[in-house]
Design an enzyme around this catalytic site. Structure first.
Site, short mmCIF file in Angstrom:
data_model
loop_
_atom_site.label_atom_id
_atom_site.label_comp_id
_atom_site.label_asym_id
_atom_site.label_seq_id
_atom_site.Cartn_x
_atom_site.Cartn_y
_atom_site.Cartn_z
N GLU A 97 64.37 -28.52 7.34
CA GLU A 97 63.94 -28.63 8.86
C GLU A 97 63.10 -27.50 8.99
O GLU A 97 62.53 -26.36 8.95
CB GLU A 97 65.02 -27.90 9.78
CG GLU A 97 64.86 -28.19 11.32
CD GLU A 97 64.87 -26.18 12.17
OE1 GLU A 97 64.86 -27.07 13.50
OE2 GLU A 97 65.88 -25.90 11.50
N ASP A 110 67.98 -25.17 7.12
CA ASP A 110 67.71 -24.64 8.15
C ASP A 110 66.64 -23.32 7.73
O ASP A 110 66.43 -22.45 7.57
CB ASP A 110 68.92 -24.36 8.40
CG ASP A 110 68.65 -23.19 10.52
OD1 ASP A 110 68.39 -24.23 11.00
OD2 ASP A 110 68.55 -22.13 10.32
#
Length: 804
Positions: free
Chosen positions: A526, A473
């Site tokens: 990401e 993330d």
């Protein structure tokens, strides 16, 4: 355990021990050589002994003070804890309690010392010997036994008139070896969770729990928990050299015990902290760590052996993104294991991606503000329950990806923030520590122990829980020093740039370590910028001079943003935005991409996927279906968030999850929602069976435009080719009209084309404008090709055709 009084046959041995101890004191000198304080201590001890009846008393071992010795005579020393050590133990600042407490050979015998706050009495029990220690006050007890060596012994501790026999934690050597400490000091312990944290173990035939924690700035650390009534003063830990690691083996403590570490900060204040490497936690909002030992027996050996047989970039990869607590609210890991594999299998997805499962205090963060990096959230069950869920998914042939959050952590006072009284896991520089967007703290990626904590954590989930991939993330927030910061709010790197060199090194180390240790695992970034080389190997340098970050895949945020922007326009205006759909092919092979329609796109006012589409309800569903089929045909792996597979109209809410009632036949949703779900199922089946759609996702020769410039018609047509050159023709027509006999150029070596997917089919809720018969090429050239076909293009639809 509660002890009985000494048996009659032990009285002789006890009296002999007492007599011998007194004789050793007489040898050492006489009363005139003692200080007044020592005299009072001696007199107090003698008075207490004489007040007890011979039948019921414990043997009292009197203190033997140190004094000048006659020539040739060894001095017997006082066994009591000296004043300096006593103060440090009372205030929780002793770095080596084992050097003071426990049993130690001294001149004159063996000195026994115990620190048992609130105890009324403490005795040493060894075989037939039972000797009561002197009460030195404040919970300290001591005695000198005339023994040649330290025996195997236990302590008999009296609380409120009840005796409890127990092992002495301070008779055990350190449980961490030199190799563990060396690797921790170097920041290279790739299985850090096996060294630190709480571990049920057996030492010298005694079962208990070994506690270990990294707290280099602490003046002292104590273990506190239910087993000592949350009073850690009697359980100080020892510091193991320069590593900053504190350790204690507590006998008799096993699985399920609650605990925390009580840390004395550099300023002398105290703080209770959850274990950073706890493998199990209490259910939030409770914050204690829980002693855990795994008993799960895995049944996925066949899956693990096969998962790395084909590189992920050359394999089908269709991901269903799931927030476990809200997928079907009220389910546990165990009940999810009965329902989730069946649903995902029926829908044809190859993988699930679980939003963060690591423990987090605030459910509204969806798991993205982690406090327990080594513990699956206790909201849904135990760590073994989570393993059971992963195991069942693997046995159903479904890969398991997990969101992993190494970028930041919350400021909760019981967790990682200023863990030992000073910035430890976060950066020392406040400008580098505070995350400007989320009110959290960023990790100090330049500190080797912090990198080790995170790298080992990535390995932990893959090795201990058999996770098949980590979606990392917020990578962009790690890579840039000026991320979300105004001018003057950040400090350039040593070269004057804005790249976070420490984060680059950490990500490279993490990826290299995971790929080396865990065959078949994939890491996914990401990363929302155009950072060069996210999926390039770490040893290959690009134009920027940096080596690749080493990820296996990267989310294509540009494709997601541009294509959704295009789809949001009314079809009459789409001709002016045609490039938003075609631009992705300009850079499609710069990285190994995943095309994500994730949870981030269907919350916070962004609306659900179907609600982003223009037009009435029929047109919205038609656009939705056409867009998904465009996505599945486009180069790149696929990811779709739960609820979007059946065109849920409402935004996702973690409070109640997907609107499953929309699929209830009694609702009359056959065409509206069940049709979209059936399309996604059929699309996944066709996708997995068609190598042209995935085999050359990262190879430019696997894609050919037929027409990418038919802006006035809102048409996009291209070929996907497998390794043998077998094509699949995908045509998206994103205008709300039917186009008959629409001519498209095609290869001249395919005798006929057969429609294998049409999002306008009646079964999916469409108008059923299809091409039911095989379409044969004509010798008329088009789009730069020698042959062409004429198709009927349904409104707001995507069709796939393959060689008949």
């Amino acid at each position: 355990m509660t002890s009985k009084k000494p048996a009659a046959r032990n009285k002789t041995a006890n009296k002999t021990a007492n007599k011998t101890a007194n004789k050793a004191g007489n040898k050492a000198g006489n009363e005139s050589g003692r200080t007044e304080a020592e005299k009072r201590t001696r007199e107090s001890s003698q008075t207490r002994e004489s007040s007890q009846t011979p039948e019921g008393r414990r043997t009292r071992v009197a203190q033997v003070p140190a004094q000048p010795a006659p020539p040739g005579l060894e001095v017997a020393v006082s066994p009591a804890v000296d004043a300096a050590d006593r103060e440090r133990l009372l205030h929780g600042t002793h770095h080596d309690p084992h050097s003071v407490l426990g049993a130690h050979p001294v001149p004159g015998g063996v000195a026994f010392r115990a620190f048992r706050p609130h105890a009324e009495a403490v005795s040493v029990v060894s075989g037939d010997l039972r000797a009561e220690l002197h009460d030195d006050g404040d919970g300290f007890f001591s005695g000198l036994l005339p023994l040649a060596a330290v025996p195997a012994y236990r302590l008999l501790v009296t609380y409120d008139g009840t005796d409890h026999e127990t092992e002495d934690a301070y008779r055990f050597l350190p449980t961490l070896g030199e190799l563990d400490l060396h690797l921790i000091g170097e920041g290279r312990h790739e299985q850090l969770w096996r060294a630190l944290g709480a571990h049920v173990t057996t030492r010298q035939g005694v079962t208990g729990t070994r506690f270990a924690v990294w707290a280099p700035n602490a003046r002292g650390v104590r273990v506190t928990g239910g087993f000592n009534f949350w009073d850690g003063s009697g359980s100080p830990m020892r510091s193991l050299g320069s590593t900053g690691v504190w350790e204690l083996f507590v006998p008799g403590i096993g699985e399920g015990e609650l605990y925390k570490f009580e840390i004395t900060r550099p300023d002398g204040s105290h703080t209770r902290r959850a274990d950073p490497l706890a493998r199990r936690t209490e259910v939030p909002p409770a914050t204690s760590s829980v002693v855990h030992a795994s008993h799960h027996e895995w049944g996925d050996a066949e899956w693990l052996a096969a998962r790395g047989s084909t590189p992920v970039h050359a394999a089908p990869f269709s991901v269903y993104e799931v927030h476990l607590p809200s997928w079907r609210p009220g389910l546990t890991y165990r009940t999810l294991a009965e329902q989730l594999p069946a649903y995902v299998s029926e829908m044809g997805f190859t993988h699930v991606e679980l939003m963060p499962v690591a423990e987090h205090p605030f459910g509204g963060s969806w798991g993205y503000q982690v406090t327990g990096f080594y513990a699956p959230t206790a909201r849904l069950g135990t760590p073994d329950d989570f393993k059971y869920l992963v195991d069942r998914l693997h046995q159903a042939g479904i890969g398991v990806l997990m969101d992993w959050v190494p970028a930041h952590f919350p400021r909760d006072e019981w967790a990682l923030a200023e863990f030992d009284g000073r910035p430890l896991y976060e950066h020392q520089d406040p400008l580098r520590a505070a995350h400007p967007d989320w009110g959290t703290l960023e990790f100090d990626f330049g500190r080797r122990e912090v990198r080790n904590f995170l790298v080992a954590n990535a390995v932990y989930w893959c090795e201990e829980f058999h996770i098949d991939g980590l979606r990392v993330d917020a990578v962009a927030s790690m890579l840039y020093l000026d991320y979300s910061r105004e001018p003057g709010g950040w400090t350039p790197n040593e070269h004057g740039g804005r790249e976070n060199l420490d984060a680059v090194a950490f990500l490279q180390e993490m990826n290299a370590t995971v790929y080396r240790r865990c065959p078949g695992v994939v890491t996914i970034a990401e990363e929302s910028t155009a950072w060069d080389g996210v999926t390039r190997p770490t040893h290959h340098k690009g134009p920027s001079g940096f080596g690749g970050l080493g990820f296996g895949l990267k989310w294509n945020m540009g494709w997601m943003h541009d294509s959704l922007q295009y789809m949001s326009h009314d079809p009459v205006h789409r001709r002016y935005h045609h490039g938003e759909m075609t631009f992705s092919m300009v850079y499609a092979y710069s990285e190994n991409y995943v095309l994500p329609v994730s949870h981030d796109e269907v919350v916070h006012g962004k609306r659900s996927l179907v609600s982003k589409m223009p037009g009435d309800w029929w047109q919205q569903r038609a656009n939705h279906r056409a867009y998904l089929a465009w996505m599945w045909a486009h180069p790149g792996k696929k990811l779709l968030f739960m609820g979007q597979e059946f065109a849920q109209g409402a935004e996702w809410s973690e409070a109640h999850g997907p609107d499953w009632w929309l699929l209830d036949p009694s609702y009359g949703a056959e065409a509206d929602h069940r049709g979209v779900r059936d399309l996604v199922r059929d699309m996944n089946v066709r996708y997995r069976a068609t190598p042209a759609l995935w085999q050359r996702d990262t190879d430019p020769s696997g894609f050919q435009w037929i027409t990418g410039d038919a802006a006035d018609d809102n048409v996009f047509a291209f070929l996907r080719l497998d390794a043998d050159g077998t094509p699949l023709l995908a045509v998206s027509h994103l205008a709300p009209v039917v186009r008959h006999d629409y001519r498209l150029g095609v290869p001249d070596d395919v005798p006929a084309w057969l429609e294998v997917l049409n999002t306008d089919a009646a079964a999916y809720g469409g108008g059923d404008v299809t091409n039911p018969d095989a379409v044969k090429p004509e010798p008329q050239g088009a789009h730069g090709r020698p042959a062409s076909i004429r198709l009927t293009l349904p409104p707001l639809a995507t069709v796939w055709l393959r060689p008949a």
